[in-house]
Write an enzyme that holds these catalytic residues in place. Structure first.
Site, PDB file in Angstrom:
ATOM      1  CB  SER A 102       1.224  -1.928  -8.517  1.00 22.75           C
ATOM      2  OG  SER A 102       2.500  -1.077  -8.828  1.00 22.75           O
TER       3      SER A 102
ATOM      4  N   GLY B 174       7.907   6.871  -4.550  1.00 23.47           N
ATOM      5  CA  GLY B 174       7.436   7.587  -6.595  1.00 23.47           C
ATOM      6  C   GLY B 174       5.928   7.625  -6.275  1.00 23.47           C
TER       7      GLY B 174
ATOM      8  CG  ASP C  50       8.378  -2.723 -10.957  1.00 23.41           C
ATOM      9  OD1 ASP C  50       9.536  -1.509 -10.999  1.00 23.41           O
ATOM     10  OD2 ASP C  50       7.686  -1.960 -10.302  1.00 23.41           O
TER      11      ASP C  50
HETATM   12  C1  S3P Z   1       4.436   1.057 -10.877  1.00 24.50           C
HETATM   13  C2  S3P Z   1       4.708   1.743 -11.825  1.00 24.50           C
HETATM   14  C3  S3P Z   1       6.560   1.493 -12.405  1.00 24.50           C
HETATM   15  C4  S3P Z   1       7.218   1.535 -11.337  1.00 24.50           C
HETATM   16  C5  S3P Z   1       6.824   0.850  -9.893  1.00 24.50           C
HETATM   17  C6  S3P Z   1       5.613   0.990  -9.846  1.00 24.50           C
HETATM   18  C7  S3P Z   1       2.687   1.681 -10.681  1.00 24.50           C
HETATM   19  O1  S3P Z   1       6.723   2.903 -12.040  1.00 24.50           O
HETATM   20  O2  S3P Z   1       9.003   0.784 -11.721  1.00 24.50           O
HETATM   21  O3  S3P Z   1       7.379   0.129  -9.224  1.00 24.50           O
HETATM   22  O4  S3P Z   1       2.657   0.810  -9.254  1.00 24.50           O
HETATM   23  O5  S3P Z   1       2.356   2.667 -11.426  1.00 24.50           O
HETATM   24  P1  S3P Z   1       6.636   4.254 -13.596  1.00 24.50           P
HETATM   25  O6  S3P Z   1       5.193   4.996 -13.628  1.00 24.50           O
HETATM   26  O7  S3P Z   1       8.107   5.621 -13.361  1.00 24.50           O
HETATM   27  O8  S3P Z   1       7.188   3.245 -14.913  1.00 24.50           O
END
Ligand code: S3P
Length: 427
Positions: free
Chosen positions: A22, A93, A313
């Site tokens: 992150s 994502g 996570d």
């Molecule tokens: C993350 C936020 C989370 C997490 C992802 C990393 C981030 O997702 O599940 O692995 O780095 O901001 P969401 O924003 O969809 O909750």
């Protein structure tokens, strides 16, 4: 790739893990729009964070380095150039959602997509606020990648997030850096705050008032030296493996312990886990420390409400752990798990059942009774990194050799996972 896992008698040693996924994404993205070079040490080795670097390069920003150390030569808020080809976010994502906030403010059009899993992930959650700010965004079926983003001059908004998502929060705050006036995001539950911390490190004006985060538009960001802590979400697999195996004593060094991420430790300790946190310090505004984990008998518990968002996570590996606790584990309010890299409620329950473990699938979670035994099985990552690693941990408690199919998926966040696991496992 298939990975064979034999039962473990102990998980022990002293390890240092790769940089936080992150935080690495955020450092790279903000560095690209800051003025002057940013040197990042302990950058995540995961494929996801390399997708972010690839996108930044394609937008005309020089990125030098290899391994875990990179220098990104940012050219300021207006320094990006239109990419010659579509941007590829791979499986990430975070890359597509966070970068879209920046792309929404550019004086050009960008198409950004990714792999098959990413192409099924919901994007309306970022399209809505970015459209409200003034950008025009097209998507497949009006909700899935690839996205077609026509940037514009943005206006600041006051946005109430419908779901607790740090990716969406980050997307809006990054767009807010370009907007006229201030941009605010109010969260329904507290999500990881690495963006707020990183933006301040780069010199942005960020204020936080309870669950409302505000960023000032058009401020100056300045490149700098940063080091990412090791990834607590990666450490989670080894923490659980050590808690489960009888003779375990495991040290994990330099782990990120930001309070918006460390609910994992509180939750485990609340169930009776013997975990000690040593040598806490602050690095680039992020809390970092060492962990010492010993085998423990755990009571079991419930994950619901705001705790679900804080542990999102870690739920796959906690579900594995739950089956070995006294009272089992219930997870509620977790429908977000259905729109991760896989539907993680379904993929967790499927793999648990393959191991002969009883597990009930709920619309928004799962219920796993305690005191269960894991039987050796053929398991599947379904192409999801956290499922591959969670079930490697389950297989260590098996009554024989298990096989994980699609084990290469771990590389999305943790390419060294199998090697590190081999080093600390005694059979
Ligand atoms: C993350 C936020 C989370 C997490 C992802 C990393 C981030 O997702 O599940 O692995 O780095 O901001 P969401 O924003 O969809 O909750």
């Amino acid at each position: 790739m298939q990975q064979k896992i034999s039962p473990a008698s102990a998980i022990s040693g002293d390890i240092v893990l790769p940089g936080d996924k992150s935080i690495s994404h955020r450092y790279a993205l903000i560095a690209a729009i800051a003025e002057g070079p940013t040197r990042i040490r302990n950058y995540s080795t995961g494929a996801d964070c390399h997708s972010t670097l690839g996108c930044v390069r394609a937008l005309g920003i020089e990125v030098e380095g290899a391994g875990t150390e990179f220098t990104i030569r940012g050219r300021g808020l207006e320094g990006l150039r239109q990419a010659a080809q579509d941007l590829d976010a791979g499986n990430s994502g975070s890359t597509i959602r966070m970068l879209s906030g920046i792309l929404a403010a550019q004086p050009f059009r960008t198409r950004i997509g990714g792999d098959e899993s990413l192409s099924r992930r919901p994007m309306r959650r970022i399209m809505r606020p970015l459209a409200e700010m003034g950008a025009t965004i097209g998507a497949r079926d009006d909700q899935f990648p690839p996205l077609e983003i026509q940037g514009a001059k943005l206006r600041g908004i006051d946005y109430a997030l419908p779901v607790a998502s740090a990716q969406v929060k980050t997307c809006v705050l990054l767009a807010g850096l370009y907007a006229e006036g201030a941009t605010s995001v109010t969260e329904p539950a507290r999500s990881r705050d690495h963006t707020e911390i990183a933006l301040r490190e780069f010199g942005a004006e960020v204020t936080v008032e309870r669950r409302k985060i505000t960023v000032a538009g058009r401020g100056k960001l300045t490149g700098r030296e940063l080091a990412a802590p090791s990834d607590l979400s990666s450490a989670a697999f080894f923490i659980v493996a050590a808690l489960l195996a009888p003779g375990s004593k495991l040290g994990i060094r330099g782990v990120g312990l930001n309070p918006t991420r460390s609910a994992l430790l509180d939750f485990l300790m609340g169930m009776g886990a013997r975990i000690r946190v040593l040598d806490l310090e602050s690095r680039n505004g992020e809390l970092v420390g060492d962990l010492l984990v010993e085998h423990s008998e755990l009571r079991g518990g419930e994950i619901a409400g705001g705790l679900t968002a804080a542990l999102i996570d870690e739920i796959p590996v906690l579900a594995v752990l739950g089956a070995a606790t006294e009272e089992g584990l219930t997870v509620r309010d977790a429908s977000e798990l259905r729109v991760k890299e896989t539907d993680r409620i379904r993929t967790v329950v499927d793999n648990l059942r393959r191991m002969g473990v009883e597990a009930e699938e709920l619309p928004d979670g799962m219920a796993i009774p305690g005191r269960q035994k894991f039987h050796a099985a053929e398991l599947d990552s379904f192409g999801d990194h956290r499922i591959a690693m969670a079930f490697a941990v389950a297989a260590l408690s098996g009554d024989g050799d298990s096989v994980i199919h699609g084990a290469e998926a771990a590389s999305v966040s943790f390419p060294e996972f199998w090697e590190t696991l081999g080093k600390i496992t005694s059979h």
